[in-house]
Motif scaffolding. Sequence first.
Motif, PDB file in Angstrom:
ATOM      1  N   ALA A  10      -4.454   4.532  -3.487  1.00  0.00           N
ATOM      2  CA  ALA A  10      -4.856   3.092  -2.975  1.00  0.00           C
ATOM      3  C   ALA A  10      -3.883   2.001  -3.291  1.00  0.00           C
ATOM      4  N   LEU A  38      -5.692   8.235  -8.734  1.00  0.00           N
ATOM      5  CA  LEU A  38      -5.574   8.849 -10.277  1.00  0.00           C
ATOM      6  C   LEU A  38      -5.633   7.568 -11.108  1.00  0.00           C
ATOM      7  N   ARG A  39      -5.382   6.444 -10.669  1.00  0.00           N
ATOM      8  CA  ARG A  39      -5.378   4.971 -11.425  1.00  0.00           C
ATOM      9  C   ARG A  39      -6.658   4.478 -10.932  1.00  0.00           C
ATOM     10  N   GLN A 123       4.834   5.050  12.032  1.00  0.00           N
ATOM     11  CA  GLN A 123       4.002   3.886  12.731  1.00  0.00           C
ATOM     12  C   GLN A 123       4.987   3.652  13.868  1.00  0.00           C
TER      13      GLN A 123
HETATM   14  N1  LIG Z   1       4.962   4.818   6.637  1.00  0.00           N
HETATM   15  C1  LIG Z   1       5.816   3.985   5.846  1.00  0.00           C
HETATM   16  O1  LIG Z   1       6.277   3.021   6.490  1.00  0.00           O
HETATM   17  C2  LIG Z   1       5.479   4.365   4.543  1.00  0.00           C
HETATM   18  C3  LIG Z   1       6.205   3.381   3.579  1.00  0.00           C
HETATM   19  C4  LIG Z   1       6.367   3.808   2.316  1.00  0.00           C
HETATM   20  C5  LIG Z   1       5.834   4.851   1.688  1.00  0.00           C
HETATM   21  N2  LIG Z   1       5.054   5.816   2.724  1.00  0.00           N
HETATM   22  C6  LIG Z   1       4.771   7.030   2.316  1.00  0.00           C
HETATM   23  O2  LIG Z   1       3.436   6.986   1.467  1.00  0.00           O
HETATM   24  C7  LIG Z   1       2.949   7.742   0.590  1.00  0.00           C
HETATM   25  C8  LIG Z   1       2.634   7.243  -1.030  1.00  0.00           C
HETATM   26  O3  LIG Z   1       4.080   6.452  -1.228  1.00  0.00           O
HETATM   27  P1  LIG Z   1       4.124   5.566  -2.344  1.00  0.00           P
HETATM   28  O4  LIG Z   1       5.560   4.899  -2.601  1.00  0.00           O
HETATM   29  O5  LIG Z   1       3.116   4.569  -2.162  1.00  0.00           O
HETATM   30  O6  LIG Z   1       3.626   6.614  -3.721  1.00  0.00           O
HETATM   31  P2  LIG Z   1       2.998   6.257  -5.074  1.00  0.00           P
HETATM   32  O7  LIG Z   1       3.630   7.092  -6.138  1.00  0.00           O
HETATM   33  O8  LIG Z   1       3.003   4.559  -5.340  1.00  0.00           O
HETATM   34  O9  LIG Z   1       1.527   6.815  -4.981  1.00  0.00           O
HETATM   35  C9  LIG Z   1       0.460   5.930  -4.251  1.00  0.00           C
HETATM   36  C10 LIG Z   1      -0.835   5.977  -4.906  1.00  0.00           C
HETATM   37  O10 LIG Z   1      -1.002   7.460  -4.829  1.00  0.00           O
HETATM   38  C11 LIG Z   1      -1.823   7.819  -6.199  1.00  0.00           C
HETATM   39  N3  LIG Z   1      -1.689   9.188  -6.336  1.00  0.00           N
HETATM   40  C12 LIG Z   1      -0.896   9.910  -6.794  1.00  0.00           C
HETATM   41  N4  LIG Z   1      -1.070  11.221  -6.803  1.00  0.00           N
HETATM   42  C13 LIG Z   1      -2.631  11.397  -6.418  1.00  0.00           C
HETATM   43  C14 LIG Z   1      -3.765  12.284  -6.319  1.00  0.00           C
HETATM   44  N5  LIG Z   1      -3.435  13.620  -6.679  1.00  0.00           N
HETATM   45  N6  LIG Z   1      -4.659  11.783  -5.756  1.00  0.00           N
HETATM   46  C15 LIG Z   1      -5.011  10.785  -5.599  1.00  0.00           C
HETATM   47  N7  LIG Z   1      -4.135   9.801  -5.720  1.00  0.00           N
HETATM   48  C16 LIG Z   1      -2.919   9.984  -5.973  1.00  0.00           C
HETATM   49  C17 LIG Z   1      -1.058   6.948  -7.091  1.00  0.00           C
HETATM   50  O11 LIG Z   1      -1.795   6.693  -8.249  1.00  0.00           O
HETATM   51  C18 LIG Z   1      -0.888   5.649  -6.289  1.00  0.00           C
HETATM   52  O12 LIG Z   1      -1.978   4.656  -6.643  1.00  0.00           O
HETATM   53  C19 LIG Z   1       4.283   8.754   0.703  1.00  0.00           C
HETATM   54  O13 LIG Z   1       4.223   9.814   1.682  1.00  0.00           O
HETATM   55  C20 LIG Z   1       5.343   7.748   1.409  1.00  0.00           C
HETATM   56  O14 LIG Z   1       6.452   8.419   1.813  1.00  0.00           O
HETATM   57  C21 LIG Z   1       5.151   5.522   3.987  1.00  0.00           C
END
Ligand SMILES: NC(=O)c1ccc[n+]([C@@H]2O[C@H](COP(=O)([O-])OP(=O)(O)OC[C@H]3O[C@@H](n4cnc5c(N)ncnc54)[C@H](O)[C@@H]3O)[C@@H](O)[C@H]2O)c1
Length: 368
Positions: A10, A38-39, A123
């Motif tokens: 989230a 997780l948070r 996207q």
């Molecule tokens: N489409 C895009 O343009 C774009 C841009 C940035 C990131 N992303 C993708 O989004 C995904 C997340 O990236 P991020 O940088 O937000 O990661 P992040 O490390 O910030 O984690 C996102 C959230 O997931 C939660 N989380 C971690 N493990 C979990 C679990 N097992 N169960 C539930 N929640 C969990 C974390 O606590 C955090 O709030 C990745 O696949 C990344 O490549 C896509």
Amino acid sequence: MTRTVVLAGASGYGATYLREIEELEARGLVRLVGLCDLRPLDADARFAGRPFDTRLDRLLAATRPDVAIVATPIHTHLPLSRQVLEAGCHLLLEKPPAPSAAEWRTIRTLARDNALSCQVGFQSLGSGARTRLAELIAAGGLGEIRGIGCYGAWSRDTSYYQRAVWAGRRELDGVPVADGALTNPFAHAVATALALDGSTGWNDITALETELLRVRDIQVDDTSCLRLRTRNDTVITVAVTLAARTPEEPVVVVHGSRGRAELHYTRDLLVLDGRPEQYGRTSPLVNLLAHLDDGTALQSDIDACGAFTRVLEHVNTSPAPRLIDERWLTREGEGPSARVHIPGVEQAVRASAENLATFAELAAPWAV
Ligand SMILES: NC(=O)c1ccc[n+]([C@@H]2O[C@H](COP(=O)([O-])OP(=O)(O)OC[C@H]3O[C@@H](n4cnc5c(N)ncnc54)[C@H](O)[C@@H]3O)[C@@H](O)[C@H]2O)c1
């Protein structure tokens, strides 16, 4: 029709989904029935009061949503996708879909066997500019395609690599992560170029080479060049860096015998022989909802990530990226805001896209 949705992950990129869900709820298209992270969520979060769980399987069992969005770190994609698909929910999975070919195949098989849809969050593939360009290429509007070159020059400071344990890693605790420049920050460039060529299947790539470099103490590439050939005999190059002094948005250049197109995929902008055309875009979630409603084609089906995943597997299993010698680098700032630059890298990535050449062929001094 209103579809029920849960979101796993989230904060981080998940915050983008929360904004979109708020908008789609207002239009009656979705109803968020649960959040998983997780948070704990911030006390002032817009969706405080909705069901929340730290375990996705438990949340899915309690809420039985139509769609689950997984926007969590890459190495959690397979276990969480498995929970979603085994619970009978359609899946919107963030990119890259998986950190290895084996995991991508497993998610694809789970979706197929359960007769569920799996959209991947590329996207850029929902951009009207991409659709227009693909149609133009298919209709021969650019003549014979000589090649497709992509370039990207961003800058990331130290805090980018400190924000999460998986940042800048090839693997974590023995499982693949694949957070390199080509496979994550610039994954859209790779996926978009392949899609423009209509080469999305694993076997659509006939040759593949990479130059993987880094300026930081990380496991992955932050400055990289990929060149591949597709079954259509198209040469595709992707040259990118996260160590630019003057960042600029990435561009996919299509070189045709009768015209040249530049797709600025983060801006939905198409420039045809110098003439700009601005488009809108359909988000991965809205496209998935349309697919469920009336069978509209998915813009980024998990099935169509084969060629992308082949690139990812190649990059993540190649010899470790080479550290660029300090004499080619400049440094700026300290602590979390420290940046490393490769002077001239902006010109090198552009030259790669123009000439479909690798850094070494261009004799970039830091690459040879
Ligand atoms: N489409 C895009 O343009 C774009 C841009 C940035 C990131 N992303 C993708 O989004 C995904 C997340 O990236 P991020 O940088 O937000 O990661 P992040 O490390 O910030 O984690 C996102 C959230 O997931 C939660 N989380 C971690 N493990 C979990 C679990 N097992 N169960 C539930 N929640 C969990 C974390 O606590 C955090 O709030 C990745 O696949 C990344 O490549 C896509």
